[in-house]
Each structure stands twice: as structure tokens, then as C-alpha cells.
Design a protein around this motif. Structure first.
Motif, PDB file in Angstrom:
ATOM      1  N   ILE A   1     -60.567 -41.947  32.266  1.00 54.29           N
ATOM      2  CA  ILE A   1     -61.128 -40.809  32.658  1.00 54.29           C
ATOM      3  C   ILE A   1     -62.778 -40.589  32.646  1.00 54.29           C
ATOM      4  N   LYS A   2     -63.124 -41.109  31.276  1.00 53.67           N
ATOM      5  CA  LYS A   2     -64.622 -41.394  31.279  1.00 53.67           C
ATOM      6  C   LYS A   2     -65.114 -42.407  32.241  1.00 53.67           C
ATOM      7  N   ASP A   3     -64.408 -43.470  32.589  1.00 52.20           N
ATOM      8  CA  ASP A   3     -64.871 -44.257  33.429  1.00 52.20           C
ATOM      9  C   ASP A   3     -64.890 -43.896  35.103  1.00 52.20           C
ATOM     10  N   LEU A   4     -63.741 -43.271  35.151  1.00 52.99           N
ATOM     11  CA  LEU A   4     -63.679 -42.714  36.596  1.00 52.99           C
ATOM     12  C   LEU A   4     -64.861 -41.660  36.887  1.00 52.99           C
ATOM     13  N   PHE A   5     -65.173 -40.782  35.946  1.00 54.27           N
ATOM     14  CA  PHE A   5     -66.135 -39.887  36.406  1.00 54.27           C
ATOM     15  C   PHE A   5     -67.478 -40.110  35.900  1.00 54.27           C
ATOM     16  N   ASN A   6     -67.504 -41.027  35.035  1.00 52.19           N
ATOM     17  CA  ASN A   6     -68.843 -41.463  34.515  1.00 52.19           C
ATOM     18  C   ASN A   6     -69.494 -40.365  33.621  1.00 52.19           C
ATOM     19  N   CYS A   7     -68.590 -39.856  32.748  1.00 52.97           N
ATOM     20  CA  CYS A   7     -68.897 -38.565  32.144  1.00 52.97           C
ATOM     21  C   CYS A   7     -68.857 -38.936  30.603  1.00 52.97           C
ATOM     22  N   SER A   8     -68.995 -37.845  29.714  1.00 58.57           N
ATOM     23  CA  SER A   8     -69.077 -37.958  28.275  1.00 58.57           C
ATOM     24  C   SER A   8     -67.699 -37.990  27.944  1.00 58.57           C
ATOM     25  N   PRO A   9     -67.640 -38.311  26.363  1.00 55.29           N
ATOM     26  CA  PRO A   9     -66.063 -38.060  26.102  1.00 55.29           C
ATOM     27  C   PRO A   9     -65.584 -37.028  25.869  1.00 55.29           C
ATOM     28  N   SER A  10     -66.434 -35.801  25.440  1.00 54.72           N
ATOM     29  CA  SER A  10     -66.119 -34.561  25.343  1.00 54.72           C
ATOM     30  C   SER A  10     -65.768 -33.916  26.720  1.00 54.72           C
ATOM     31  N   THR A  11     -66.489 -34.055  27.844  1.00 56.10           N
ATOM     32  CA  THR A  11     -65.698 -33.971  29.003  1.00 56.10           C
ATOM     33  C   THR A  11     -64.695 -34.485  29.644  1.00 56.10           C
ATOM     34  N   ALA A  12     -64.421 -35.702  28.986  1.00 53.58           N
ATOM     35  CA  ALA A  12     -63.339 -36.562  29.535  1.00 53.58           C
ATOM     36  C   ALA A  12     -62.110 -35.831  28.725  1.00 53.58           C
ATOM     37  N   GLY A  13     -62.246 -35.257  27.651  1.00 56.51           N
ATOM     38  CA  GLY A  13     -61.242 -34.571  26.769  1.00 56.51           C
ATOM     39  C   GLY A  13     -61.025 -33.390  27.374  1.00 56.51           C
ATOM     40  N   LYS A  14     -62.009 -32.580  27.846  1.00 56.90           N
ATOM     41  CA  LYS A  14     -61.694 -31.271  28.399  1.00 56.90           C
ATOM     42  C   LYS A  14     -60.678 -31.523  29.629  1.00 56.90           C
ATOM     43  N   ILE A  15     -61.265 -32.660  30.531  1.00 57.57           N
ATOM     44  CA  ILE A  15     -60.286 -32.782  31.831  1.00 57.57           C
ATOM     45  C   ILE A  15     -58.883 -33.137  31.221  1.00 57.57           C
ATOM     46  N   LYS A  16     -58.812 -33.922  30.165  1.00 58.70           N
ATOM     47  CA  LYS A  16     -57.403 -34.446  29.833  1.00 58.70           C
ATOM     48  C   LYS A  16     -56.583 -33.254  29.371  1.00 58.70           C
ATOM     49  N   ARG A  17     -57.293 -32.217  28.737  1.00 60.72           N
ATOM     50  CA  ARG A  17     -56.652 -31.012  28.243  1.00 60.72           C
ATOM     51  C   ARG A  17     -56.119 -30.224  29.279  1.00 60.72           C
ATOM     52  N   VAL A  18     -56.747 -30.010  30.440  1.00 60.95           N
ATOM     53  CA  VAL A  18     -56.577 -29.278  31.620  1.00 60.95           C
ATOM     54  C   VAL A  18     -55.488 -30.060  32.358  1.00 60.95           C
ATOM     55  N   VAL A  19     -55.295 -31.427  32.388  1.00 63.49           N
ATOM     56  CA  VAL A  19     -54.204 -31.890  33.110  1.00 63.49           C
ATOM     57  C   VAL A  19     -53.192 -32.135  32.347  1.00 63.49           C
ATOM     58  N   LEU A  20     -53.012 -32.104  30.894  1.00 61.02           N
ATOM     59  CA  LEU A  20     -51.869 -31.971  30.240  1.00 61.02           C
ATOM     60  C   LEU A  20     -51.409 -30.813  30.212  1.00 61.02           C
ATOM     61  N   GLU A  21     -52.133 -29.576  30.435  1.00 58.85           N
ATOM     62  CA  GLU A  21     -51.442 -28.062  30.343  1.00 58.85           C
ATOM     63  C   GLU A  21     -50.991 -28.088  31.914  1.00 58.85           C
ATOM     64  N   VAL A  22     -51.425 -28.472  32.937  1.00 62.74           N
ATOM     65  CA  VAL A  22     -50.522 -28.615  34.297  1.00 62.74           C
ATOM     66  C   VAL A  22     -49.456 -29.732  34.022  1.00 62.74           C
ATOM     67  N   MET A  23     -49.475 -30.362  33.615  1.00 63.95           N
ATOM     68  CA  MET A  23     -48.367 -31.331  33.376  1.00 63.95           C
ATOM     69  C   MET A  23     -47.416 -30.669  32.798  1.00 63.95           C
ATOM     70  N   ALA A  24     -47.537 -29.983  31.648  1.00 71.60           N
ATOM     71  CA  ALA A  24     -46.681 -29.163  30.682  1.00 71.60           C
ATOM     72  C   ALA A  24     -45.791 -27.751  31.551  1.00 71.60           C
ATOM     73  N   GLU A  25     -46.754 -27.266  32.624  1.00 70.57           N
ATOM     74  CA  GLU A  25     -46.454 -26.256  33.387  1.00 70.57           C
ATOM     75  C   GLU A  25     -45.297 -26.886  34.428  1.00 70.57           C
ATOM     76  N   ARG A  26     -45.625 -28.008  34.926  1.00 65.49           N
ATOM     77  CA  ARG A  26     -44.786 -28.742  35.980  1.00 65.49           C
ATOM     78  C   ARG A  26     -43.615 -29.450  35.354  1.00 65.49           C
ATOM     79  N   ASN A  27     -43.621 -29.387  33.931  1.00 63.97           N
ATOM     80  CA  ASN A  27     -42.404 -29.870  33.436  1.00 63.97           C
ATOM     81  C   ASN A  27     -42.592 -31.530  33.655  1.00 63.97           C
ATOM     82  N   GLU A  28     -43.831 -32.137  33.791  1.00 65.89           N
ATOM     83  CA  GLU A  28     -43.939 -33.596  33.966  1.00 65.89           C
ATOM     84  C   GLU A  28     -43.968 -34.108  32.559  1.00 65.89           C
ATOM     85  N   ARG A  29     -43.145 -35.088  32.271  1.00 68.31           N
ATOM     86  CA  ARG A  29     -43.525 -36.025  30.845  1.00 68.31           C
ATOM     87  C   ARG A  29     -43.421 -37.481  31.234  1.00 68.31           C
ATOM     88  N   ILE A  30     -44.266 -38.002  30.194  1.00 74.22           N
ATOM     89  CA  ILE A  30     -44.495 -39.526  30.200  1.00 74.22           C
ATOM     90  C   ILE A  30     -44.035 -39.800  28.814  1.00 74.22           C
TER      91      ILE A  30
END
Length: 98
Positions: free
Chosen positions: A32-61
Motif C-alpha cells: 500500500i505504501k509503495d502503491l500510493f507513495n505514502c507514509s506508513p501511518s497513512t498506509a495503516g489507515k488505508i489498511k484498516r478501512v479495507v479490512l473493515e469493508v472486507m469484514a462487512e462483505r464477509n471476505e476472508r483470506i
């Protein structure tokens, strides 16, 4: 999307989006950090948002590596259309090789 969950304003280059999408099945914070060329904290925020949506959609890895996220959901939330990115990437490569 919930009001308390907002995707950060980030941009991805065509080359980075193409490479990361086609070279990875699932993504880590580093990707995520490499994709958006962002800071680790921003990458963490993005990851949390995506994980929330994955949980809502019942997507598991199912993996031994914790914290993997689905690349398709990430690209959807970021507003990145992979078909447009691929088309732009082909044009970019065509003009770079001239």
C-alpha cells in the motif's frame, strides 16, 4: 461507506498501480505504501478501512501471514479502475520504447 470511515486522499501512479495489481495476489501495508507513495501511518489507515469493508462483505483470506488485504477491494475503494490503468500503462510503454 460509513461516515466515520473515510478513505485517505492518495494518488497512485499508473506504473505502480499496474505492477502492484499484477504482481500480487493479496497486499501488505508495504505494498500500500509503495502503491500510493505514502507514509506508513497513512498506509495503516488505508489498511484498516479495507479490512473493515472486507469484514462487512464477509471476505476472508486464509493465510499464515496476518493482515493481508484484498487488492480488488482496495482498488475499488481507491477509485482505481484496473482496465483503464492497463490501457494507460500500454500507452506509456509504447511511448517509452520509441
Amino acid at each position: 461507506m460509513n461516515n466515520n470511515r473515510r478513505f485517505p486522499r492518495v494518488r497512485a501512479s499508473t506504473r505502480a498501480a499496474h505492477d502492484i495489481y499484477h504482481n500480487n495476489t493479496y497486499l501488505l501495508s508495504r505494498d500500500i505504501k509503495d502503491l500510493f507513495n505514502c507514509s506508513p501511518s497513512t498506509a495503516g489507515k488505508i489498511k484498516r478501512v479495507v479490512l473493515e469493508v472486507m469484514a462487512e462483505r464477509n471476505e476472508r483470506i486464509y493465510s499464515d501471514i496476518p493482515g493481508l488485504i484484498d487488492k480488488d477491494i482496495l482498488f475499488e475503494l481507491a477509485g482505481l479502475d484496473i482496465t483503464k490503468i492497463d490501457r494507460s500503462y500500454r500507452e506509456l510503454m509504447r511511448y517509452e520504447n520509441v
